[in-house]
Structures are given as C-alpha cells and as structure tokens.
Design a protein around this motif. Structure first.
Motif, short mmCIF file in Angstrom:
data_model
loop_
_atom_site.label_atom_id
_atom_site.label_comp_id
_atom_site.label_asym_id
_atom_site.label_seq_id
_atom_site.Cartn_x
_atom_site.Cartn_y
_atom_site.Cartn_z
N TYR A 557 64.03 -16.54 -36.48
CA TYR A 557 62.66 -17.07 -36.49
C TYR A 557 61.63 -15.94 -36.37
O TYR A 557 60.70 -16.01 -35.57
N ASP A 558 61.81 -14.90 -37.16
CA ASP A 558 60.88 -13.77 -37.13
C ASP A 558 59.67 -13.99 -38.01
O ASP A 558 58.77 -13.16 -38.08
N GLY A 559 59.62 -15.10 -38.73
CA GLY A 559 58.48 -15.42 -39.58
C GLY A 559 58.52 -14.77 -40.94
O GLY A 559 57.56 -14.88 -41.71
N LYS A 560 59.64 -14.13 -41.28
CA LYS A 560 59.70 -13.40 -42.54
C LYS A 560 60.43 -14.17 -43.64
O LYS A 560 60.32 -13.81 -44.82
N GLY A 561 61.19 -15.19 -43.26
CA GLY A 561 61.98 -15.90 -44.25
C GLY A 561 61.33 -17.21 -44.68
O GLY A 561 60.50 -17.78 -43.96
N PRO A 562 61.70 -17.74 -45.85
CA PRO A 562 61.08 -18.96 -46.37
C PRO A 562 61.51 -20.23 -45.63
O PRO A 562 60.84 -21.26 -45.77
N ALA A 563 62.60 -20.17 -44.87
CA ALA A 563 63.12 -21.38 -44.22
C ALA A 563 62.81 -21.44 -42.73
O ALA A 563 63.25 -22.37 -42.06
N ASP A 564 62.05 -20.48 -42.21
CA ASP A 564 61.83 -20.44 -40.76
C ASP A 564 61.13 -21.68 -40.24
O ASP A 564 61.45 -22.19 -39.16
N SER A 565 60.16 -22.20 -40.98
CA SER A 565 59.39 -23.35 -40.50
C SER A 565 60.24 -24.61 -40.41
O SER A 565 60.24 -25.31 -39.40
N ILE A 566 60.99 -24.91 -41.47
CA ILE A 566 61.81 -26.12 -41.43
C ILE A 566 62.94 -25.96 -40.41
O ILE A 566 63.32 -26.92 -39.72
N ALA A 567 63.45 -24.74 -40.26
CA ALA A 567 64.50 -24.50 -39.27
C ALA A 567 63.96 -24.67 -37.86
O ALA A 567 64.67 -25.14 -36.97
N ALA A 568 62.70 -24.31 -37.63
CA ALA A 568 62.10 -24.48 -36.30
C ALA A 568 61.96 -25.96 -35.95
O ALA A 568 62.26 -26.39 -34.83
N LEU A 569 61.51 -26.76 -36.91
CA LEU A 569 61.40 -28.20 -36.67
C LEU A 569 62.76 -28.81 -36.38
O LEU A 569 62.90 -29.68 -35.51
N LEU A 570 63.78 -28.34 -37.06
CA LEU A 570 65.12 -28.89 -36.87
C LEU A 570 65.74 -28.44 -35.56
O LEU A 570 66.47 -29.20 -34.91
N LEU A 571 65.47 -27.21 -35.14
CA LEU A 571 65.98 -26.76 -33.85
C LEU A 571 65.31 -27.52 -32.72
O LEU A 571 65.93 -27.85 -31.70
N ARG A 572 64.02 -27.81 -32.88
CA ARG A 572 63.32 -28.64 -31.88
C ARG A 572 63.94 -30.02 -31.80
O ARG A 572 64.17 -30.54 -30.70
N ALA A 573 64.25 -30.62 -32.94
CA ALA A 573 64.89 -31.93 -32.95
C ALA A 573 66.26 -31.87 -32.28
O ALA A 573 66.64 -32.79 -31.54
N GLY A 574 67.00 -30.79 -32.52
CA GLY A 574 68.31 -30.64 -31.89
C GLY A 574 68.22 -30.42 -30.40
O GLY A 574 69.02 -30.97 -29.63
N ASN A 575 67.25 -29.64 -29.98
CA ASN A 575 67.13 -29.34 -28.55
C ASN A 575 66.78 -30.58 -27.75
O ASN A 575 67.10 -30.67 -26.56
N LYS A 576 66.12 -31.55 -28.38
CA LYS A 576 65.77 -32.78 -27.66
C LYS A 576 67.01 -33.50 -27.17
O LYS A 576 67.04 -34.01 -26.06
N TRP A 577 68.04 -33.55 -28.02
CA TRP A 577 69.25 -34.25 -27.57
C TRP A 577 70.20 -33.31 -26.83
O TRP A 577 70.84 -33.72 -25.86
N HIS A 578 70.27 -32.05 -27.26
CA HIS A 578 71.22 -31.15 -26.61
C HIS A 578 70.86 -30.88 -25.15
O HIS A 578 71.70 -31.03 -24.26
N TYR A 579 69.60 -30.50 -24.91
CA TYR A 579 69.22 -30.13 -23.54
C TYR A 579 69.26 -31.33 -22.61
O TYR A 579 69.52 -31.18 -21.42
N GLN A 580 69.02 -32.52 -23.14
CA GLN A 580 69.06 -33.73 -22.33
C GLN A 580 70.46 -34.34 -22.25
O GLN A 580 70.64 -35.39 -21.65
N ARG A 581 71.45 -33.68 -22.88
CA ARG A 581 72.84 -34.15 -22.84
C ARG A 581 72.98 -35.56 -23.42
O ARG A 581 73.70 -36.39 -22.88
N ARG A 582 72.29 -35.80 -24.51
CA ARG A 582 72.38 -37.07 -25.20
C ARG A 582 73.28 -36.93 -26.42
O ARG A 582 73.63 -35.82 -26.82
N PRO A 583 73.63 -38.05 -27.04
CA PRO A 583 74.41 -37.95 -28.28
C PRO A 583 73.62 -37.23 -29.36
O PRO A 583 72.40 -37.27 -29.38
#
Length: 717
Positions: A557-583
């Motif tokens: 997520y250094d801001g240099k690649g074309p996929a950083d923005s969509i990957a950031a949104l997806l990591l945020r979505a993943g962290n919502k369930w992972h950090y809360q220990r949800r499915p």
C-alpha cells in the motif's frame, strides 16, 4: 364557541411553550454543583515549543498537574469538558443519545460509587495530583465561561477525575462489546481465538444483528536491545493507533517537576500525567491486548422476577432507577432506566433473561497510582514494582531502558477462575462453584524479559509471537483459564518477518519497518485475498474488471500501484470480520461493493491510493499511504461526500526513543494533526500533518536546555 376554541388554543399553545422551556432548562436546574477541590495556590510555568507542544514546569508534581490541565484545555477544552460531563452522568445532556449510552454505562458499572468510596483511601500524593488537575480545569473554565457548554459543570474535583479512570479503563479490553451485545440482544463477542461465533451455547443469546464494529483500536510496538541494534543503542518505538479526535485521542506533552519528575510522552483527555513515553532512564509503550477478562452469568429468577437463586437461597436483585439526560435539538429529555446488580456484578435484562457480568479490574481505582508510579520509576526493578500494583485492567507494556533491558508484559487483571468451567461461554448464575473472587497474582502474568533474540514486537497479536524463533513465550506454560488470545494480525506477522530477518537493526531499519506498507504472503490477509481472486465473476463485467485490477496488485500500500485503492477497501472489509473473530465475509459481495464504490465516486477501478485515502483537517487535505492492518496503519475512515476516505483512526502519536551507549536519552515524535486539534484558528491545528504524511518526525526537546531557541511563548496559567 369560537371564542372558547380560540381561548383553548391559546392555552394549549402557552402550555406547549412552558413544556418546551421546561425541557430546555430543567437539566441544569436540577444538576448538583460539585464541591471544589481543597483551596491551594499552584505555581506552574508552561513553555510552548515551536510546534505548540506544552512543556510544563513546577516546583511540585501537583504544580505540574495543574499546568497539564490548563495547557490541554487551551488546546482542546471541548473534549475535556465532555470528559467531566461523562463522570457526572451528564454527557447525554451535552452530546445526545451517544452520550446517554455512556451515562448508562457509568451507572451500570458503578464507577462513580467506586471513586466516591475509595477516593480518600488513595495515597495523598495521588489525590494531590487529581485535585490539582481538576483545579487547572476549573481555572480555565472560570476565565473562559463562554466555552462552557453546561451550567454547573464546573468546578470539577479530584473525585470527578478519578471516576473517569474507573469508567474508561475496562473499555480498552472490549467490555463495551459485551455490554452492547447484551443490551442489543445480539451474539456475544468471541472472547478467544479458535472459538466459533455461532457455536451452540446453552443459555447463550440467539443469533441476530452483529455487534457494533467497535473495538478496532490497535497499535504497533517495537523494542530493540543493544545486542541486536547496529550501534549498541536501546530503542523503543511507540506507535499507538487511536482515534485522531475525541475522548481517547493522544495529547503530547513534556513534564518537569522540581522533585525530579521528568517525562515526555502523551496522555488522554482527563488524565493528569503522561501514560506512555520516557523519562531519563526508561520508557515504554502500550498496545491493546484481548484476553478473555469478561465472564457472563445467566441468573435464575423467582416467579416475581425480584429475586435470583444463588447456592440454594433467593437473593434480592438490586434495582436502581436512574434518569438519563438526552439532548435532542434544543431540548433535554429525561429517560428512565433501571440498573441491576447481583453478587457477580452489574446485570442486564433482555428478552432472553437477566445476565450478570464479572470483568477484570472491576470496582477499583488503583490504575491511577500505577500509571503515576510508572512515570516516576528510575530503573527496571522500580518499574516492575509499579506494574505489580495491577490496577490497569489490560494492555500490553513493551519496555526498554538505558541499562539495555527490554521486556514485554502481557498485562491484565485476570479474574481467578476454577477448572471445569468454560468461561468463554455463558455460565450458570445460580451457584458459587463457577465464581471466585480476586485476581491472578502478578507473578503469574505472562512476560518475555531480555529474550535471546534481542528484540520484541507486538501489533495486537498473540503474545506467543513477539521475539522470534527460540525466544518466544510458550503457551503451555500458562493456564488456559487466563484466556490469552492465540490469533494474530498481518501487522504482527509482518513485524516479526522484518525484525527477524535483520541481524543488526539500525535506526534507519527501524524507521523502514515501522512505515512498512506490505501485506505478508502468509496469514489471514493472504488467505482472504486468495479467496477474493478465486471468486467466479459469473458474467458480472464489473467484478471481472475488478479482479483484473487486483491481479496487478504488488501486495503493498505504498500508493504506487494501480490496485492499491481497491486492495485497501478489501483489506478493511476483511479486517472487520477477522479482528472481531467473526465468520469470513462473502468475498464476491465485498469485491462487488469495493468496485462499485470506486466506480461510482472516481469513475474508475484503479484511482491512485493517495487520491482516495486522505488526511483532512480544516483546509489541510493531503494524500496518505498505508491501510488497515499494515504497519503504516490507516485503520478507519469516513466516506466524505466527494468519495475520498478521510482517515480518522490509525497511526496516531508516534514516538522513537533511544538510549545511547552512555545511557543518554533522545527522542522524536509526530502527530497526524497538531497540538491544538479543536482550535482551527491556532497555527498548530494541523502543522504536523505534512511531516506525518511524509514519514518524518520532529524533535522532542526533553531536556529543558534543548528548548533554548525553540520556544514560542512562556507563561504562568
């Protein structure tokens, strides 16, 4: 008849006006004015450096605490008076429904009663600090009455300040998640890794709406011993992740007392001293840990619902009526609530029954003395003696000192528990067999002291992943009844990868590691992205296009690649369930949502990360790198009307501390905004932001002599 109707209408209107006036003014009229602290003349000097950071000087420690309050009020009185309102049960009258929820928690946990009962039992020097701090707030309020939002809120006193500690401390390990689940009749939070959120549980609450996202606090900590550093220095990096505004936002300061109390670091609103940072000889930082410190018991009631069964007897269920003050527009409405309590602790009624709660560190206020003694410790032995007070209910402490010691304490007030019961589930509340008083002794608190590897890390991951192969604590050495988490984070995995691979860690190496923006190829995040890339587009052109963009991602997520923005949104979505220990969430659904967001707001799926992720404060609007659960953390954000993601939580107060071979200390720090975060007219409203986004630090002028030539103003408050 018309005259009668007209007269009636006028009378009704007059009645409505009277009711409206009453709703607007009743709350301050009925509020009790607190007794002021004992009269005392304080002598403080505040020196503001060129970044506006206050350096507070006083002959005594209370002189300093008085100046701490006054300086902080100059920069953020809005938040400080909310902290006082919170301790009085009047936050709802100031901020509305959200504040009223905090007022309910105050009554439910009995925080005010605890402070009232134990205040005079505190050591005299601790009470003197609290009274002095309250006096500093009072002086500011007296001089600036136009800023005071509630009548009779001031004067505050030391008991008010103590109450804030008692109320807020358990929320750092997630007690609010349990309370929210019980009140909202939703599944209880998973208290230990490996448990299944939806597993059948006798007496558990039925499945329903997820608990609030909440509890996304994080932090990174790095400690390097002389034997592992490239130059023989001891280094500690404090990289706490807190909200950038509000009641738990960091405030930087330096204190100097004539008694030898010298400390540089940061504090929270309502706290009269720094709670992390360094003095001349030692320093530490904190990260959130998540042991299972909350036990829930289901009570068995009699036919009338007034008594509960306990060891064959029917005990009265304590009931107390409280009135919450809820601001709605110009009015403050009184809302009645009933607070329940059993022998276990506070209790909550919902459609499934009455559930009582026991939690670590409850009903005590030793955390105030503990934090104060930690700041005054001069060596590792004194520091450990302060930590052994066991007043801070939970938080990791990572430590380093001039003598070359490093340590990691998995600090928590572990409740005493009995074998044979599953404390991760709802327990029977009709017996004392599963209830034991007291806290596990400090000697049994997990720790890793001076590991052979020469380094320690934590990033809200399990304590068994902290020092590298051959230097870790062993899970088998600790009772499972402690409820120690075994899950990890990408940040923890990545920090260990980077530190472990560097045989001689230089200062530059440590900065590179701290600002790393990479996702590890192993761990939860790697699996999450693999699941996303395995999604079948099923003819959906946008999902297919999103997969094509994501396939170009370089895991950074250094801001240099074309996929950083969509990957950031997806990591945020993943962290919502992972950090809360949800499915795990549905990867196809999350990919579709991320793609739709970018397409709708930016007209493309590959906008630069710096275009999307922003630091915004007033007129300052700067691009950011990083993302959720990477070491350069941007954990939470607001979706602004223009589609930009305005970060509000993540890397916050950062401090690099180091002791050279002669034991001399030096440090640098940075904040996302500046010293005066709620004062738009101040030059320090956002003056640190350009440095923050550029991964740069500013000097901490800890030694008074180092202030010469770098002082903006000096004054007595």
């Amino acid at each position: 008849m018309r005259r009668f109707l007209k007269t009636g209408a006028i009378g009704l209107l007059a009645l409505l006006v009277l009711v409206a006036i009453g709703l607007a003014i009743w709350e301050p009229l009925l509020a009790e004015r607190a007794a002021p602290p004992p009269d005392h003349k304080y002598d403080s000097i505040i020196a503001r450096d060129t970044f506006g950071v206050p350096h507070i000087f006083g002959k005594t420690d209370p002189d300093v605490a008085y100046g701490v309050a006054y300086a902080h009020a100059e920069d953020d009185f809005a938040t400080l008076q909310e902290a006082v309102a919170m301790t009085r049960g009047r936050l709802g009258a100031m901020t509305g429904a959200a504040g009223a929820q905090t007022d309910y928690a105050l009554a439910l946990l009995g925080a005010r009663a605890t402070a009232h009962r134990d205040y005079m039992k505190q050591p005299a020097d601790v009470r003197a600090l609290l009274d002095a701090y309250a006096s500093g707030l009072n002086k500011y309020a007296e001089r600036h009455p136009g800023e005071v939002k509630l009548a009779k809120l001031f004067p505050a006193n030391g008991e008010d300040i103590a109450t804030g500690f008692v109320l807020r401390s358990p929320f750092f390990f997630g007690l609010d998640q349990t309370l929210g689940a019980l009140v909202g009749e939703t599944p209880l939070p998973v208290e230990s890794a490996g448990a299944t959120p939806d597993a059948p549980d006798p007496g558990a609450l039925p499945a329903g709406t997820d608990v609030n996202e909440g509890n996304q606090n994080g932090s990174n900590a790095f400690v390097v011993a002389p034997k592992r550093s490239a130059d023989g220095f001891t280094r500690v990096v404090s990289n706490s992740h807190q909200p950038w505004r509000g009641p738990v936002a960091w405030y930087e300061l330096v204190v100097h007392s004539g008694t030898g109390w010298n400390f540089a670091g940061a504090t929270f609103p309502g706290v009269p001293f720094p709670v992390l940072g360094h003095n001349e000889t030692l320093g530490w930082t904190n990260t959130v840990n998540r042991p299972d410190l909350t036990d829930v018991y289901k009570l068995v009631l009699d036919g009338g619902g007034t008594h509960y069964r306990f060891d064959g007897k029917w005990l009265p269920l304590e009931r107390t009526r409280v009135w919450l003050h809820v601001k709605i527009g110009p009015f403050v409405l009184p809302v009645p609530k009933t607070v329940l309590r059993s022998v276990h602790g506070p209790a909550i009624a919902n459609k499934n029954g009455i559930f009582a709660i026991r939690y670590g560190g409850a009903d005590q206020m030793r955390m105030i003395e503990e934090y104060y003694r930690l700041t005054r410790a001069r060596n590792f032995a004194e520091w450990q003696k302060a930590l052994a007070i066991q007043g801070v209910p939970a938080t990791n402490f990572l430590y380093g000192d001039a003598a070359g010691n490093i340590a990691y304490f998995y600090n928590a007030s572990f409740p005493n528990r009995k074998p044979g019961f599953d404390y991760a589930k709802v327990l029977p509340g009709d017996t004392s067999r599963d209830l034991t008083a007291g806290t596990v002794p400090f000697a049994n608190v997990p720790r890793n002291v001076n590991p052979a590897s020469g380094f320690l890390i934590n990033a809200n991951n399990t304590p068994y992943q902290a020092a590298g192969a051959g230097s870790e604590m062993r899970a088998g050495d600790y009772s499972p009844l402690l409820g120690i988490e075994t899950d990890t984070t990408n940040r923890g995995t990545r920090a260990l990868e980077l530190m472990g691979a560097d045989g001689a860690i230089s200062r530059a190496d440590l900065e590179r590691i701290k600002y790393d923006t990479t996702v590890s190829r192993v761990g939860w995040a790697a699996k999450w992205f693999a699941d996303i890339m395995a999604v079948d587009a099923r003819g959906d052109r946008q999902i297919a296009a999103a997969k094509a963009v994501l396939a170009k991602w370089d895991w950074n997520y250094d801001g240099k690649g074309p996929a950083d923005s969509i990957a950031a949104l997806l990591l945020r979505a993943g962290n919502k369930w992972h950090y809360q220990r949800r499915p795990e969430a549905d990867p196809r659904e999350e990919l579709g949502k991320a793609a739709a967001y970018l397409q709708d707001h930016f007209g493309r799926l590959d906008p630069p990360l710096g275009t999307v992720l922003r630091l915004r404060q007033g007129k300052v609007d700067l691009p950011l790198d990083g993302g959720p659960d990477v070491l350069r953390a941007a954990a939470l954000w607001d979706e602004d009307p223009d589609g930009r993601l305005s970060v509000k939580h993540g890397d916050s107060f950062i401090m690099f501390m180091e002791w050279d071979k002669q034991g001399q200390v030096n440090s640098q720090s940075i904040q996302p905004f500046g010293a005066a975060t709620t004062r738009p007219a101040s030059p320090h409203y956002a003056d640190q932001a350009p440095l923050f986004v550029a991964h740069k630090l500013k000097p901490v002028r800890f030694a008074p002599a180092s202030l010469r030539g770098h002082v903006e103003r000096v004054y007595r408050p």
